[in-house]
Scaffold this motif. Structure first.
Motif, PDB file in Angstrom:
ATOM      1  N   GLY A 118       0.800  -1.169  -0.009  1.00  0.00           N
ATOM      2  CA  GLY A 118      -0.007  -0.140   0.146  1.00  0.00           C
ATOM      3  C   GLY A 118       0.776   1.326  -0.011  1.00  0.00           C
ATOM      4  O   GLY A 118       0.782   1.872   1.198  1.00  0.00           O
ATOM      5  N   VAL A 119       1.554   1.512  -1.117  1.00  0.00           N
ATOM      6  CA  VAL A 119       2.226   2.563  -1.249  1.00  0.00           C
ATOM      7  C   VAL A 119       1.594   3.659  -2.072  1.00  0.00           C
ATOM      8  O   VAL A 119       0.667   3.538  -2.779  1.00  0.00           O
ATOM      9  N   GLU A 120       2.054   4.975  -2.053  1.00  0.00           N
ATOM     10  CA  GLU A 120       1.360   6.180  -2.720  1.00  0.00           C
ATOM     11  C   GLU A 120       1.343   5.890  -4.162  1.00  0.00           C
ATOM     12  O   GLU A 120       0.332   6.089  -4.891  1.00  0.00           O
ATOM     13  N   ALA A 121       2.298   5.125  -4.817  1.00  0.00           N
ATOM     14  CA  ALA A 121       2.207   4.984  -6.207  1.00  0.00           C
ATOM     15  C   ALA A 121       1.242   3.933  -6.725  1.00  0.00           C
ATOM     16  O   ALA A 121       0.838   4.031  -7.707  1.00  0.00           O
ATOM     17  N   HIS A 122       0.666   3.317  -5.815  1.00  0.00           N
ATOM     18  CA  HIS A 122      -0.327   2.256  -5.955  1.00  0.00           C
ATOM     19  C   HIS A 122      -1.695   2.634  -5.814  1.00  0.00           C
ATOM     20  O   HIS A 122      -2.703   2.037  -6.009  1.00  0.00           O
ATOM     21  N   GLY A 123      -1.870   3.964  -5.358  1.00  0.00           N
ATOM     22  CA  GLY A 123      -3.181   4.287  -4.747  1.00  0.00           C
ATOM     23  C   GLY A 123      -4.051   5.021  -6.031  1.00  0.00           C
ATOM     24  O   GLY A 123      -3.819   6.273  -6.441  1.00  0.00           O
ATOM     25  N   ASP A 124      -4.612   4.240  -6.581  1.00  0.00           N
ATOM     26  CA  ASP A 124      -5.411   4.663  -7.971  1.00  0.00           C
ATOM     27  C   ASP A 124      -6.981   4.552  -7.747  1.00  0.00           C
ATOM     28  O   ASP A 124      -7.713   4.288  -8.743  1.00  0.00           O
ATOM     29  N   GLY A 125      -7.690   4.486  -6.504  1.00  0.00           N
ATOM     30  CA  GLY A 125      -8.831   4.165  -6.252  1.00  0.00           C
ATOM     31  C   GLY A 125      -9.681   5.253  -6.409  1.00  0.00           C
ATOM     32  O   GLY A 125     -11.014   5.400  -6.580  1.00  0.00           O
ATOM     33  N   ASN A 126      -9.173   6.660  -6.116  1.00  0.00           N
ATOM     34  CA  ASN A 126     -10.075   7.983  -5.986  1.00  0.00           C
ATOM     35  C   ASN A 126      -9.524   8.821  -7.029  1.00  0.00           C
ATOM     36  O   ASN A 126      -8.437   9.315  -7.075  1.00  0.00           O
ATOM     37  N   GLU A 127     -10.378   9.402  -7.980  1.00  0.00           N
ATOM     38  CA  GLU A 127     -10.194  10.356  -9.098  1.00  0.00           C
ATOM     39  C   GLU A 127     -10.575  11.815  -8.236  1.00  0.00           C
ATOM     40  O   GLU A 127     -11.841  12.124  -8.456  1.00  0.00           O
ATOM     41  N   VAL A 128      -9.728  12.453  -7.556  1.00  0.00           N
ATOM     42  CA  VAL A 128     -10.181  13.629  -6.895  1.00  0.00           C
ATOM     43  C   VAL A 128     -10.264  15.147  -7.640  1.00  0.00           C
ATOM     44  O   VAL A 128     -10.118  15.922  -6.975  1.00  0.00           O
ATOM     45  N   SER A 129     -10.337  14.870  -8.739  1.00  0.00           N
ATOM     46  CA  SER A 129      -9.940  16.051  -9.854  1.00  0.00           C
ATOM     47  C   SER A 129     -11.498  16.772  -9.682  1.00  0.00           C
ATOM     48  O   SER A 129     -11.388  18.099 -10.046  1.00  0.00           O
ATOM     49  N   GLY A 130     -12.441  16.159  -9.034  1.00  0.00           N
ATOM     50  CA  GLY A 130     -13.898  16.979  -9.080  1.00  0.00           C
ATOM     51  C   GLY A 130     -14.637  15.886  -8.334  1.00  0.00           C
ATOM     52  O   GLY A 130     -14.527  14.891  -8.256  1.00  0.00           O
ATOM     53  N   PRO A 131     -15.854  16.581  -7.937  1.00  0.00           N
ATOM     54  CA  PRO A 131     -16.832  15.858  -7.193  1.00  0.00           C
ATOM     55  C   PRO A 131     -17.641  14.983  -8.014  1.00  0.00           C
ATOM     56  O   PRO A 131     -18.442  14.014  -7.622  1.00  0.00           O
ATOM     57  N   VAL A 132     -17.880  15.275  -9.161  1.00  0.00           N
ATOM     58  CA  VAL A 132     -18.435  14.547 -10.375  1.00  0.00           C
ATOM     59  C   VAL A 132     -17.557  13.741 -11.372  1.00  0.00           C
ATOM     60  O   VAL A 132     -16.966  14.665 -12.063  1.00  0.00           O
ATOM     61  N   THR A 133     -17.130  12.552 -11.141  1.00  0.00           N
ATOM     62  CA  THR A 133     -16.237  11.792 -12.019  1.00  0.00           C
ATOM     63  C   THR A 133     -16.722  10.568 -12.549  1.00  0.00           C
ATOM     64  O   THR A 133     -16.200   9.638 -12.478  1.00  0.00           O
ATOM     65  N   ALA A 134     -18.181  10.698 -13.137  1.00  0.00           N
ATOM     66  CA  ALA A 134     -18.650   9.170 -13.449  1.00  0.00           C
ATOM     67  C   ALA A 134     -17.970   9.042 -14.754  1.00  0.00           C
ATOM     68  O   ALA A 134     -18.386   7.699 -15.177  1.00  0.00           O
ATOM     69  N   GLU A 135     -16.949   9.845 -15.266  1.00  0.00           N
ATOM     70  CA  GLU A 135     -16.636   9.310 -16.523  1.00  0.00           C
ATOM     71  C   GLU A 135     -15.254   8.305 -16.403  1.00  0.00           C
ATOM     72  O   GLU A 135     -15.027   7.679 -17.381  1.00  0.00           O
TER      73      GLU A 135
END
Length: 467
Positions: A118-135
């Motif tokens: 569980g290192v930072e480079a492996h953390g790909d579960g949240n796309e936090v660029s905006g509150p709506v990222t349904a894409e």
């Protein structure tokens, strides 16, 4: 490649053939909001006929058979009962004193998207660029070499839903996987499983985007009322987008420009994408039920649902599932009013109860998590037979994922996803001894050759090995 992949290389060659194309210009796909350029390439590992005999069988739909038999042929369950005869050439497994169940389905996991280590480079579960990222689609973050998958396999997990995290109002699409070693995530994708959409309410989205953390395109929520306004705004846009594509499918107007975000939301409105909602408090779940009625979509399951017991009757009336922990509570304010009897109380009200993990550790022993909830209910006077409670681990999660016609129970015609346990699986001492997926023996506790190991676990060669 891990050992199991190498041993079944011939079978793996089958999964390289793609099934169908994207069809991005097809009007029928456009009208439903479903474009699938990343289809499943899953193919079952090779298997033969197998008869498991002499076990206590939990069929996953509420039945228990003492001295039961389960026959597997062609990757499917073909017979279950006390009087089943093996065909010529079938392997016979003596399971006297053992228990047999359908494979466990975890409908809330982040394996592969938050893999080990569980290192930072492996953390790909949240796309936090905006509150709506349904894409976004979480399958594009899943690393099939996560050792968590094989650890889960050793705990009897045969299928699982991988979800994006809960930072967003709309976090993106989830994916349902068969828990087999594979080279690509498409080789793991459960064939025919509907797409899912992860949504979140409460503290997480307002915490990520509020409290002075800046603004994002389209605005960001700072409160629960901001969360709800954000959902409604997005659904309004999706409804209009869906209407444009439906009109185009009927021959009216020009082809609209595709919008990946609205495409996913339109798919949810059409019912082709199943909505899975992270939500803790009873009052918020009630708001979401009303919201879904306003826009005409269905919530397939509330996840975590710590206060589901407070509105269990409403959940039963709405016909949705609650995917819950056995006893996690109090780690934030919206989790404060959790009780250990939550799962059995939801079940007792006639609603769909599910035990989930949301943990790379908890997924390894979901049978024990279910046992805790079952025993807590029993102490409170809610006496649910074990064979009925097992539905929390197989049939009910399958329902929430739209795959209960294919797996979740031991019935003729279903996928042969089967676990042989050393003892009553609600015992803390029980171990998964054999795990079959589509009839293939994928894990055997007594045979190291059938205990898959991921590449990452093999380590790096030493200097002496580099010569």
């Amino acid at each position: 490649m891990n050992k199991l992949l190498l041993s079944a290389g011939a079978g793996l060659c089958l999964v390289l053939s793609a099934c169908g194309g994207a069809g991005g210009g097809k009007k029928d796909e456009a009208a439903s909001g479903i474009f699938d350029p990343f289809p499943s390439t899953y193919a079952a590992y090779p298997s033969g006929a197998t008869l498991i005999t002499g076990a206590t069988v939990l069929d996953g739909k509420g039945g228990l058979i003492e001295g039961g038999k389960v026959l597997i042929e062609g990757g499917k369950i073909t017979a279950v009962g006390a009087d089943v005869t093996a065909p010529d050439g079938a392997a016979t497994i003596d399971a006297a004193g053992k228990w047999v169940t359908p494979g466990i389905i975890d409908n809330h996991s982040h394996l592969g998207a938050y893999p080990s280590p569980g290192v930072e480079a492996h953390g790909d579960g949240n796309e936090v660029s905006g509150p709506v990222t349904a894409e976004v689609w979480v399958e594009h973050s899943v690393w099939p070499q996560d050792p968590g998958f094989t650890r889960a396999l050793a705990g009897g997990i045969t299928s699982l839903q991988i979800l994006p995290g809960s930072a967003n109002l709309f976090g993106g699409r989830g994916v349902v996987l068969k828990n087999v070693p594979a080279r690509t995530v498409q080789d793991m994708k459960f064939p025919g499983a509907p797409h899912t959409l992860k949504m979140a309410c409460g503290e997480n989205p307002k915490r990520v985007y509020g409290y002075g953390r800046g603004t994002f395109p389209g605005g960001a929520p700072y409160s629960r009322m901001g969360n709800v306004a954000g959902y409604r705004t997005a659904w309004i846009q999706a409804r209009e987008y869906k209407k444009k594509w439906e009109a185009f499918a009927e021959g009216e107007g020009d082809e609209p420009l595709r919008d990946l975000e609205l495409e996913t939301l339109a798919g949810a409105l059409s019912g082709d994408i199943l909505v899975h909602m992270h939500c803790y408090r009873a009052d918020e779940m009630g708001v979401i039920l009303d919201l879904s009625k306003e826009f005409g979509y269905k919530v397939a399951a509330f996840h975590h649902a710590v206060e589901a017991y407070k509105i269990a009757d409403k959940l039963a009336e709405y016909d949705t599932c609650s995917s819950m922990w056995a006893d996690w509570w109090g780690f934030k304010m919206e989790a404060y009013d959790g009780i250990r009897e939550n799962i059995p109380m939801v079940h007792n009200a006639g609603a769909c109860a599910i035990v989930h993990s949301d943990s790379d550790i908890g997924i390894q022993r979901l049978n024990q998590e279910a046992a805790k909830a079952w025993s807590d209910g029993k102490r409170a006077g809610i006496d649910i037979p074990i064979e009925v409670a097992w539905q929390w681990l197989s049939l009910n999660p399958a329902k929430s994922l739209g795959i209960d016609d294919k797996t979740g129970t031991l019935e003729p015609g279903k996928m042969a996803d089967v676990v042989v346990w050393s003892a009553n699986p609600f015992s803390v001492y029980a171990q998964a001894e054999k795990v079959y997926i589509d009839g293939a023996l994928m894990y055997d506790r007594d045979d190291p050759a059938i205990q898959p190991v991921m590449d990452f676990e093999l380590g790096q060669p030493g200097e002496g090995d580099r010569k």
